[in-house]
Motif scaffolding. Structure first.
Motif, PDB file in Angstrom:
ATOM      1  N   GLN A 261     -13.940  -1.139 -11.480  1.00  0.00           N
ATOM      2  CA  GLN A 261     -15.070  -1.855 -10.882  1.00  0.00           C
ATOM      3  C   GLN A 261     -16.288  -0.943 -10.785  1.00  0.00           C
ATOM      4  N   ILE A 262     -16.081   0.298 -10.404  1.00  0.00           N
ATOM      5  CA  ILE A 262     -17.191   1.254 -10.321  1.00  0.00           C
ATOM      6  C   ILE A 262     -17.763   1.521 -11.713  1.00  0.00           C
ATOM      7  N   ALA A 263     -16.892   1.703 -12.707  1.00  0.00           N
ATOM      8  CA  ALA A 263     -17.366   1.929 -14.077  1.00  0.00           C
ATOM      9  C   ALA A 263     -18.146   0.725 -14.584  1.00  0.00           C
ATOM     10  N   LEU A 264     -17.656  -0.470 -14.299  1.00  0.00           N
ATOM     11  CA  LEU A 264     -18.356  -1.692 -14.712  1.00  0.00           C
ATOM     12  C   LEU A 264     -19.721  -1.793 -14.022  1.00  0.00           C
ATOM     13  N   ASN A 265     -19.776  -1.496 -12.741  1.00  0.00           N
ATOM     14  CA  ASN A 265     -21.041  -1.561 -12.009  1.00  0.00           C
ATOM     15  C   ASN A 265     -22.058  -0.558 -12.545  1.00  0.00           C
ATOM     16  N   ILE A 266     -21.603   0.650 -12.846  1.00  0.00           N
ATOM     17  CA  ILE A 266     -22.510   1.657 -13.403  1.00  0.00           C
ATOM     18  C   ILE A 266     -23.022   1.211 -14.770  1.00  0.00           C
ATOM     19  N   ALA A 267     -22.121   0.684 -15.603  1.00  0.00           N
ATOM     20  CA  ALA A 267     -22.531   0.215 -16.930  1.00  0.00           C
ATOM     21  C   ALA A 267     -23.525  -0.939 -16.826  1.00  0.00           C
ATOM     22  N   LEU A 268     -23.306  -1.852 -15.890  1.00  0.00           N
ATOM     23  CA  LEU A 268     -24.228  -2.974 -15.723  1.00  0.00           C
ATOM     24  C   LEU A 268     -25.587  -2.526 -15.190  1.00  0.00           C
ATOM     25  N   VAL A 269     -25.603  -1.531 -14.320  1.00  0.00           N
ATOM     26  CA  VAL A 269     -26.882  -1.001 -13.839  1.00  0.00           C
ATOM     27  C   VAL A 269     -27.644  -0.358 -14.991  1.00  0.00           C
ATOM     28  N   LEU A 270     -26.956   0.429 -15.814  1.00  0.00           N
ATOM     29  CA  LEU A 270     -27.610   1.044 -16.974  1.00  0.00           C
ATOM     30  C   LEU A 270     -28.093  -0.016 -17.967  1.00  0.00           C
ATOM     31  N   LEU A 271     -27.293  -1.050 -18.180  1.00  0.00           N
ATOM     32  CA  LEU A 271     -27.706  -2.140 -19.060  1.00  0.00           C
ATOM     33  C   LEU A 271     -28.917  -2.866 -18.492  1.00  0.00           C
ATOM     34  N   GLY A 272     -28.922  -3.079 -17.183  1.00  0.00           N
ATOM     35  CA  GLY A 272     -30.060  -3.733 -16.541  1.00  0.00           C
ATOM     36  C   GLY A 272     -31.336  -2.915 -16.675  1.00  0.00           C
TER      37      GLY A 272
END
Length: 141
Positions: A19-30
């Motif tokens: 979940q943390i990895a997904l959140n970090i990836a989504l923030v970078l994508l955003g």
């Protein structure tokens, strides 16, 4: 000899790490999408002020639809965080419809492909209306 079965508790650390990895990836994508959205805005300003960079109306329309795709992806990421780590299905439908409309506008040389894209848009719109009808029935019950 007696076998002892240990009480196995589920390991909650692994889903938390994902979940943390997904959140970090989504923030970078955003952040990346916001930068690209800013570039599209600068492109529109360049077209409107200097009247450069546009070859035909289809190029401008394609840029506008790309702008909306960036906007929808950013909105979907924001909704993911606002709705407790859940992607609403309607955003995927919006993005699919917008992307297919862009394909119809940009690649309209082959009439059969255009017809297939139009049919796919119709299927997505029907899916969206079914989803809204089911949601309305649940709220009225």
């Amino acid at each position: 000899m007696r076998l002892q079965i240990k009480n196995k508790r589920p390991n909650f650390k692994i889903p938390l790490i994902f979940q943390i990895a997904l959140n970090i990836a989504l923030v970078l994508l955003g952040i990346t999408l916001c930068v690209l959205l800013g570039k599209e805005i600068l492109y529109f300003i360049n077209i409107s002020i200097f009247n450069q960079g546009i070859h035909n109306d289809y190029t401008l329309l394609e840029s506008i639809l790309i702008f909306f795709l960036y906007f929808e992806f950013i909105a979907m990421i924001v909704k993911y965080f606002l709705e407790d780590y859940h992607f609403p299905l309607r955003y995927f439908l919006y993005i699919g419809i917008t992307a297919l409309i862009r394909l119809v506008i940009v690649e309209h040389d082959n009439s059969f492909d255009t017809f297939l894209h139009a049919c796919a848009i119709l299927v997505l719109i029907i899916s969206y209306s079914i989803m809204n009808t089911a949601k309305a029935r649940r709220q009225n019950s």
